[in-house]
Design an enzyme around this catalytic site. Structure first.
Site, PDB file in Angstrom:
ATOM      1  N   ASN A 108       0.828  -1.212   0.000  1.00 30.64           N
ATOM      2  CA  ASN A 108       0.000   0.000   0.000  1.00 30.64           C
ATOM      3  C   ASN A 108       0.853   1.248   0.000  1.00 30.64           C
ATOM      4  O   ASN A 108       1.988   1.247   0.504  1.00 30.64           O
ATOM      5  CB  ASN A 108      -0.882   0.059   1.259  1.00 30.64           C
ATOM      6  CG  ASN A 108      -2.040  -0.907   1.216  1.00 30.64           C
ATOM      7  OD1 ASN A 108      -2.430  -1.380   0.149  1.00 30.64           O
ATOM      8  ND2 ASN A 108      -2.595  -1.206   2.377  1.00 30.64           N
ATOM      9  N   GLY A 127       1.137  -1.305   3.998  1.00 28.28           N
ATOM     10  CA  GLY A 127       0.459  -2.556   3.615  1.00 28.28           C
ATOM     11  C   GLY A 127       0.962  -3.612   4.570  1.00 28.28           C
ATOM     12  O   GLY A 127       2.174  -3.731   4.793  1.00 28.28           O
ATOM     13  N   LYS A 128       0.027  -4.391   5.136  1.00 27.06           N
ATOM     14  CA  LYS A 128       0.455  -5.381   6.126  1.00 27.06           C
ATOM     15  C   LYS A 128       1.482  -6.344   5.531  1.00 27.06           C
ATOM     16  O   LYS A 128       2.466  -6.711   6.170  1.00 27.06           O
ATOM     17  CB  LYS A 128      -0.757  -6.142   6.666  1.00 27.06           C
ATOM     18  CG  LYS A 128      -1.709  -5.223   7.414  1.00 27.06           C
ATOM     19  CD  LYS A 128      -2.857  -5.940   8.033  1.00 27.06           C
ATOM     20  CE  LYS A 128      -3.967  -4.975   8.429  1.00 27.06           C
ATOM     21  NZ  LYS A 128      -3.554  -3.860   9.275  1.00 27.06           N
ATOM     22  N   ASN A 175       4.899  -4.513   4.994  1.00 26.65           N
ATOM     23  CA  ASN A 175       5.531  -4.253   6.300  1.00 26.65           C
ATOM     24  C   ASN A 175       6.177  -5.535   6.837  1.00 26.65           C
ATOM     25  O   ASN A 175       7.291  -5.515   7.382  1.00 26.65           O
ATOM     26  CB  ASN A 175       4.490  -3.760   7.319  1.00 26.65           C
ATOM     27  CG  ASN A 175       3.818  -2.463   6.903  1.00 26.65           C
ATOM     28  OD1 ASN A 175       4.353  -1.716   6.093  1.00 26.65           O
ATOM     29  ND2 ASN A 175       2.631  -2.201   7.445  1.00 26.65           N
ATOM     30  N   LEU A 177      -0.805  -8.566  22.469  1.00 31.57           N
ATOM     31  CA  LEU A 177      -1.695  -7.894  23.434  1.00 31.57           C
ATOM     32  C   LEU A 177      -1.318  -6.429  23.597  1.00 31.57           C
ATOM     33  O   LEU A 177      -1.531  -5.839  24.657  1.00 31.57           O
ATOM     34  CB  LEU A 177      -1.608  -8.620  24.781  1.00 31.57           C
ATOM     35  CG  LEU A 177      -1.919 -10.131  24.755  1.00 31.57           C
ATOM     36  CD1 LEU A 177      -1.531 -10.792  26.068  1.00 31.57           C
ATOM     37  CD2 LEU A 177      -3.405 -10.361  24.474  1.00 31.57           C
ATOM     38  N   ASP A 193       2.791  -5.797  12.425  1.00 33.11           N
ATOM     39  CA  ASP A 193       3.438  -6.379  11.233  1.00 33.11           C
ATOM     40  C   ASP A 193       4.940  -6.549  11.470  1.00 33.11           C
ATOM     41  O   ASP A 193       5.536  -7.547  11.055  1.00 33.11           O
ATOM     42  CB  ASP A 193       3.224  -5.470  10.009  1.00 33.11           C
ATOM     43  CG  ASP A 193       1.754  -5.201   9.742  1.00 33.11           C
ATOM     44  OD1 ASP A 193       0.944  -6.100  10.002  1.00 33.11           O
ATOM     45  OD2 ASP A 193       1.426  -4.088   9.282  1.00 33.11           O
TER      46      ASP A 193
END
Ligand code: RIB
Length: 289
Positions: free
Chosen positions: A10, A38-39, A42, A211, A242
């Protein structure tokens, strides 16, 4: 040995805001930046910066000259990145003064990946893991190709939605997700019930639950590990998950134990949240203590 990552690329448009924009409100951003994200991307960059070997299977718009030039600058091998008619994917990201974000993505070229491109990347000798997230059209292909080629699958169900429950999740060797994604994927509104439901459905899958400021819980087939987060003042949490996943996957690929890979990933993510941007925030291995 290498990791094949089938993932999004992205262009991130990042707006630093005093507060998240309310319905019907117009506000002026305090800062505006454009960067790579972008996941999928990354995670690939995190693998590479962690010292791993990654082949990124993705797609960008054929009329886009900015993204390939930027990808070359950061050293991404473009040989498995297709140039397609659709525009490069992009994200609109608000980041508030606490470093939290709200993200809207437009898939574009990320929704045009071909099964044959993934298959070609998997046919090369020495592929240790196949990694994918939920920002491309290729998630189902990845599950079936991982099985067909007998390559362990690492799955990040992000962004998560109900449709992912229909996937053969039990085929994944690792599922890496946050607390909200865990409950969405399980269809439960309680953490422990969600873990129970997913573990009984996927007895051979290792779950890595991030978490945020509370660290990470690894709920493995053979071992359970709980690690605290490193205390930091967050500037921008975009892409920190990521970065964590890429470092964790690289650790597995180079033969670290679960705990060693998790410790590195936790440290890398702690550094990433102290920096602005997604790809630009991911540290090099030498920056970790
Ligand atoms: O996880 C952060 C990423 O989500 C951003 O880089 C953005 O592009 C979206 O994919």
């Amino acid at each position: 040995m290498s990791i094949v990552n089938v993932g999004s690329i992205n262009v991130d448009h990042v707006y630093r805001v005093a507060h998240f924009t309310e319905a019907g409100e117009t506000q002026t951003a305090l800062e505006y930046q454009v960067g790579l994200g972008g996941k999928g991307l990354n995670q690939s960059i995190a693998i590479a910066r962690a010292g791993g070997d990654v082949v990124h299977v993705g797609a960008i718009g054929k009329d886009d000259s900015w993204t390939p030039a930027e990808l070359e600058k950061i050293g991404l091998d473009l040989s498995a990145v297709a140039r397609v008619d659709a525009p490069t994917g992009h994200a609109i990201i608000e980041v508030d003064l606490e470093g939290e974000n709200r993200i809207v993505i437009v898939g574009g070229a990320n929704q045009t990946l071909s099964e044959s491109a993934i298959e070609a990347a998997l046919r090369v000798d020495g592929v240790n893991y196949l990694l994918t997230q939920n920002e491309t059209n290729a998630v189902e292909h990845c599950f079936s190709l991982a099985k067909a080629h007998d390559i362990p699958l690492i799955f990040s169900p992000a962004p998560c939605d109900e449709s992912l429950r229909a996937l053969p999740l039990e085929l994944a060797k690792y599922i890496v997700l946050n607390e909200i994604e865990l409950m969405q994927l399980a269809g439960e509104d309680d953490f422990d019930r969600a873990v129970g439901a997913l573990k009984s459905r996927c007895p051979s899958t290792n779950f890595v639950v991030t978490l945020g400021g509370d660290g990470v819980e690894f709920i493995g087939v053979e071992d359970t590990i709980v690690l605290p987060a490193e205390p930091v003042e967050p500037v921008d949490t975009t892409g920190a998950g990521d970065c964590f996943l890429g470092y964790f996957a690289a650790g597995l690929d180079i033969g670290l134990t679960h705990i060693e890979a998790l410790e590195r990933a936790t440290q890398a993510a702690a550094i990433a949240v102290t920096r602005a941007g997604a790809v630009s925030a991911i540290p090099e291995l030498k920056e970790l203590s």
